[in-house]
Write a protein that holds these residues in place. Structure first.
Motif: not given
Length: 140
Positions: A13-15, A75, A101, A103, A105, A114
């Motif tokens: 859930g991290d973005a 990132w 973008e 996230t 998963s 990701l």
């Protein structure tokens, strides 16, 4: 965003911090053609592209693929990217602005899975990607 040298803590859930790229210019496309060696005239010769029924020149998919990879590396740290797979789903035209973008998963055994996208200002997703990266435990 500073590039991490150690694995970052990632949890489902991290973005990825969102970013935008563009507007893409004809100069960006021509510079990428020179850097990547892709001199297909559909990317730089307007009359040729139009003669094929296209509205004009468009960016090569790896231009936006590189932008997505750059954000991913910033990132998680480039040395922590384990896999990176792309699927081109649309074209990028001069003037487009791309939303980048991603996230998480899932995470298992220290490897984060990701899901990443590049989306035109029209809402059209032009690039879908999956990646995996070494991750520190989320509670560290």
């Amino acid at each position: 965003m500073s590039t991490p040298s150690a694995p970052v803590a990632l949890a489902a859930g991290d973005a990825m911090p969102a970013a935008s790229v563009g507007p893409i210019t004809r100069t960006d496309i021509v510079r990428y053609a020179g850097a990547g060696g892709d001199f297909n005239p559909i990317h730089h010769d307007e009359p040729f592209a139009v003669s094929l029924g296209l509205p004009g020149v468009f960016a090569m998919g790896m231009l936006q693929g590189g932008a997505l990879a750059q954000r991913l590396a910033a990132w998680v740290g480039p040395e922590h990217v384990r896999t990176f797979n792309l699927r081109f789903t649309g074209q990028v035209w001069p003037g487009d602005v791309l939303a980048i973008e991603g996230t998480v998963s899932g995470v298992a055994d220290g490897i984060a899975q990701l899901t990443l996208t590049a989306t035109r200002q029209t809402g059209d997703v032009v690039l879908k990607a999956t990646a995996s990266a070494t991750a520190a435990p989320a509670d560290s």
